[in-house]
Design a protein around this motif. Structure first.
Motif, PDB file in Angstrom:
ATOM      1  N   ASN A   1       0.856  -1.198   0.000  1.00  0.00           N
ATOM      2  CA  ASN A   1       0.000   0.000   0.000  1.00  0.00           C
ATOM      3  C   ASN A   1       0.895   1.253   0.000  1.00  0.00           C
ATOM      4  O   ASN A   1       2.111   1.146   0.030  1.00  0.00           O
ATOM      5  N   PRO A   2       0.299   2.461  -0.050  1.00  0.00           N
ATOM      6  CA  PRO A   2       1.137   3.667  -0.126  1.00  0.00           C
ATOM      7  C   PRO A   2       2.161   3.783   1.006  1.00  0.00           C
ATOM      8  O   PRO A   2       3.274   4.266   0.791  1.00  0.00           O
ATOM      9  N   LEU A   3       1.816   3.317   2.192  1.00  0.00           N
ATOM     10  CA  LEU A   3       2.751   3.382   3.317  1.00  0.00           C
ATOM     11  C   LEU A   3       3.980   2.504   3.068  1.00  0.00           C
ATOM     12  O   LEU A   3       5.121   2.939   3.228  1.00  0.00           O
ATOM     13  N   ILE A   4       3.731   1.269   2.661  1.00  0.00           N
ATOM     14  CA  ILE A   4       4.842   0.341   2.416  1.00  0.00           C
ATOM     15  C   ILE A   4       5.660   0.803   1.201  1.00  0.00           C
ATOM     16  O   ILE A   4       6.888   0.676   1.183  1.00  0.00           O
ATOM     17  N   ARG A   5       4.958   1.368   0.209  1.00  0.00           N
ATOM     18  CA  ARG A   5       5.668   1.905  -0.959  1.00  0.00           C
ATOM     19  C   ARG A   5       6.660   2.979  -0.493  1.00  0.00           C
ATOM     20  O   ARG A   5       7.811   3.012  -0.918  1.00  0.00           O
ATOM     21  N   GLU A   6       6.198   3.831   0.407  1.00  0.00           N
ATOM     22  CA  GLU A   6       7.040   4.914   0.912  1.00  0.00           C
ATOM     23  C   GLU A   6       8.235   4.349   1.700  1.00  0.00           C
ATOM     24  O   GLU A   6       9.370   4.773   1.508  1.00  0.00           O
TER      25      GLU A   6
END
Ligand SMILES: [Zn+2]
Ligand SMILES: [Zn+2]
Length: 278
Positions: A94-99
């Motif tokens: 998700n966007p958090l893990i992508r970051e």
């Protein structure tokens, strides 16, 4: 009945202790969001504040038994030749893990490594537990990272899959072996269509016969046999992100092909471990 002074004597040290614990400079900043947290420590998951820890999108319920996705999955149905038994990922991409992964991969944020390693180790433990429920005496024989191209290695300075694989090997006490080689540089997977990805990953990896022999020599005695009485090696291929599975499947095919080419009595059992499932 204890006197007032006895009571005070008993409770005061405790009270002072908790007061100092409260005031003591044991507060640390959360590794990811930088907020102050009283319980944060230095390493892995404990380096996170409560909010960041709660935000980790763990994959707890699996819908696709092959790729370990939490949703229904058309890729595994369409794939004609799956050379691995299953993939298990720690978290959703998700966007958090992508970051988090971007901070580590592209910006070289080394401090995140133990956190990612611990997340992946959790998935490793779950995989072993799940497989132990199916097969008696389940254990992995060797951990193999997905290689990156020379070009990528020059850009980044390190192979994130190898770092992750090394952390799993260290925590589990398993040998790590760089068995796979990338034959060519492929463009960034994220910019491509599914068809292009599949074409692109064909024969993307090779296994050198002498490397395979060296790896097998270095492994401990076999303890597992297939139904035909053949002993099979259990191999764990590690990567950071699982998208369509074409990269790890190309790796698994190269390993399988090398076993076949060398006329080894039984093919390997190949498992995939990835940090994030996109
Ligand atoms: Zn935080
Ligand atoms: Zn699937």
């Amino acid at each position: 009945m204890p006197s007032f002074w006895t009571l005070l004597h008993q409770t005061l040290p405790k009270a002072i202790h908790s007061l100092t614990a409260l005031l003591a400079p044991s507060t640390r900043t959360c590794l990811m969001c930088g907020s102050l947290s009283r319980h944060a420590a230095d390493d892995g998951l404990s380096a996170l504040c409560r909010d960041c820890k709660h935000a980790i999108p763990w994959i707890r319920v699996i819908h696709c038994p092959v790729c370990g996705r939490a949703e229904r999955c058309p890729d595994c149905l369409r794939r004609e030749d799956t050379a691995f038994i299953c993939n298990r990922s720690a978290v959703r991409y998700n966007p958090l893990i992508r970051e988090w992964l971007a901070l580590y991969k592209y910006r070289g944020h080394e401090a995140i490594a133990p956190l990612l390693g611990e997340m992946l180790f959790t998935a490793y433990q779950r995989l072993v537990k799940e497989m132990s429920g199916r097969t008696e005496a389940f254990s992995i024989d060797v951990v193999i990272p997905v290689p990156v191209s020379e070009q990528r290695l020059l850009e980044r300075g390190f192979n994130q899959a190898e770092r992750l694989a090394a952390m799993i090997a260290e925590r589990s006490g398993l040998p790590l072996f760089n068995l796979l080689k990338r034959t060519r540089h492929s463009e960034k997977q994220s910019f491509k269509t599914r068809g292009a990805r599949l074409r692109d990953s064909e024969h993307l990896f090779t296994v050198d016969d002498t490397r395979l022999a060296a790896m097998l020599r270095g492994l401990s005695d076999l303890h597992t046999k297939d139904p035909a009485g053949h002993s099979r090696r259990r191999v764990l291929i590690v990567d950071d992100i699982y998208t369509t599975g074409s990269t790890v499947n190309a790796c698994a095919q190269a390993v399988e092909e090398a076993f076949r080419r060398n006329r080894l009595a039984a093919g390997p059992e190949i498992y995939i471990l990835t940090l994030a499932r996109s």
